[in-house]
Design a protein around this motif. Structure first.
Motif, mmCIF file in Angstrom:
data_model
loop_
_atom_site.group_PDB
_atom_site.id
_atom_site.type_symbol
_atom_site.label_atom_id
_atom_site.label_comp_id
_atom_site.label_asym_id
_atom_site.label_seq_id
_atom_site.Cartn_x
_atom_site.Cartn_y
_atom_site.Cartn_z
ATOM 1 N N LEU A 1 -12.484 16.159 11.492
ATOM 2 C CA LEU A 1 -11.503 16.388 12.649
ATOM 3 C C LEU A 1 -11.879 18.069 12.976
ATOM 4 O O LEU A 1 -11.675 18.768 12.294
ATOM 5 C CB LEU A 1 -10.115 16.291 12.286
ATOM 6 N N LEU B 1 -6.296 -8.803 -6.771
ATOM 7 C CA LEU B 1 -5.499 -7.426 -6.889
ATOM 8 C C LEU B 1 -6.587 -6.291 -7.059
ATOM 9 O O LEU B 1 -6.488 -5.239 -6.407
ATOM 10 C CB LEU B 1 -4.722 -7.426 -8.173
ATOM 11 N N GLN C 1 -10.495 -1.926 -2.126
ATOM 12 C CA GLN C 1 -10.283 -1.648 -0.596
ATOM 13 C C GLN C 1 -9.499 -0.609 -0.188
ATOM 14 O O GLN C 1 -9.730 0.294 0.644
ATOM 15 C CB GLN C 1 -9.797 -2.933 -0.093
ATOM 16 N N GLN C 2 -8.082 -0.648 -0.782
ATOM 17 C CA GLN C 2 -7.112 0.443 -0.419
ATOM 18 C C GLN C 2 -7.707 1.801 -0.796
ATOM 19 O O GLN C 2 -7.606 2.717 -0.096
ATOM 20 C CB GLN C 2 -5.856 0.414 -1.457
ATOM 21 N N ASP D 1 -10.298 2.596 1.923
ATOM 22 C CA ASP D 1 -9.658 2.993 3.001
ATOM 23 C C ASP D 1 -8.994 4.547 3.046
ATOM 24 O O ASP D 1 -9.472 5.247 3.844
ATOM 25 C CB ASP D 1 -8.361 2.042 3.284
ATOM 26 N N GLN E 1 -7.995 -5.875 -3.801
ATOM 27 C CA GLN E 1 -7.385 -5.215 -2.947
ATOM 28 C C GLN E 1 -7.132 -3.572 -3.185
ATOM 29 O O GLN E 1 -7.090 -2.774 -2.247
ATOM 30 C CB GLN E 1 -5.959 -5.664 -2.630
ATOM 31 N N GLN E 2 -7.187 -3.200 -4.601
ATOM 32 C CA GLN E 2 -7.059 -1.970 -4.890
ATOM 33 C C GLN E 2 -8.259 -1.222 -4.578
ATOM 34 O O GLN E 2 -8.276 0.043 -4.149
ATOM 35 C CB GLN E 2 -6.739 -1.815 -6.561
#
Lengths: 134, 134
Positions: free
Chosen positions: B134, B113, B119-120, B123, B116-117
């Protein structure tokens, strides 16, 4: 066994300890307490009878268990060894309930992981989408 | 108690059952098996003595436990009730080991967990970074 080195049982019962004494191997003279427990709870004649009914190779284990059983009844004259059985039953129920609780926690973790994985897929999907839009 | 309605103990011992019989309340005539277990293992005189040494309000529970203890020794003449104690000890060790194993699984879930957190967050950080670019 000579009279001067009687086993704990024969010493307690004030009798000669014969060479083939059934109790001598399991109730040595250096542990009179052990015999006093089984004597008090089962009686010397019952102990002798119960040991005689068993094959010789099982008598040592049986004498140990009888001594423990008798000790537990001397210590707890109401419940004896059954009190320990009740305690362990209670402990097993508590530990099993703990496992159910922990398994519930695992289910929550599983759901959280799946939710995060889904969110990550969604994020990467929208991120790709944006790339297309650029 | 009249001779025709003797308790299981007095019936087995072929004696009159007195009005104040110590054993009668706990060894009724309709359950001779229960008395035969305690008679075989502890002996009638020991049972009577052990019950007499207890306050009346504890004797019922004590008689139940003695009957169970005696039954277990009749069923298993080597280990008796101590065999059940050993079994439960083993079961408790197994269940505790299961808890250790499950707690290990929870630690893995926790690590997954957190990974994943992280990684999130990374991201979303890079995604924001792109927006800036941009």
């Amino acid at each position: 066994m000579s009279n001067s080195s009687r086993c704990a049982a024969c010493k307690s019962l004030r009798r000669k300890c014969p060479q083939d004494c059934v109790l001598a191997p399991y109730f040595p003279s250096n542990n009179p307490q052990r015999f006093s427990w089984v004597h008090k709870i089962f009686g010397a004649s019952n102990i002798t009878k119960m040991l005689q009914q068993l094959p010789v190779e099982l008598r040592g284990e049986a004498a140990d268990c009888m001594a423990m059983e008798a000790y537990l009844r001397v210590e707890n004259p109401v419940y004896g060894s059954v009190g320990i059985i009740y305690q362990y039953q209670q402990q097993i129920i508590e530990v099993q309930n703990e496992i159910i609780k922990i398994n519930g926690e695992i289910a929550v973790y599983n759901a959280l992981l799946q939710h995060q994985q889904l969110q990550q897929h969604q994020d990467s999907f929208f991120s790709t989408d944006n790339d297309f839009n650029l």
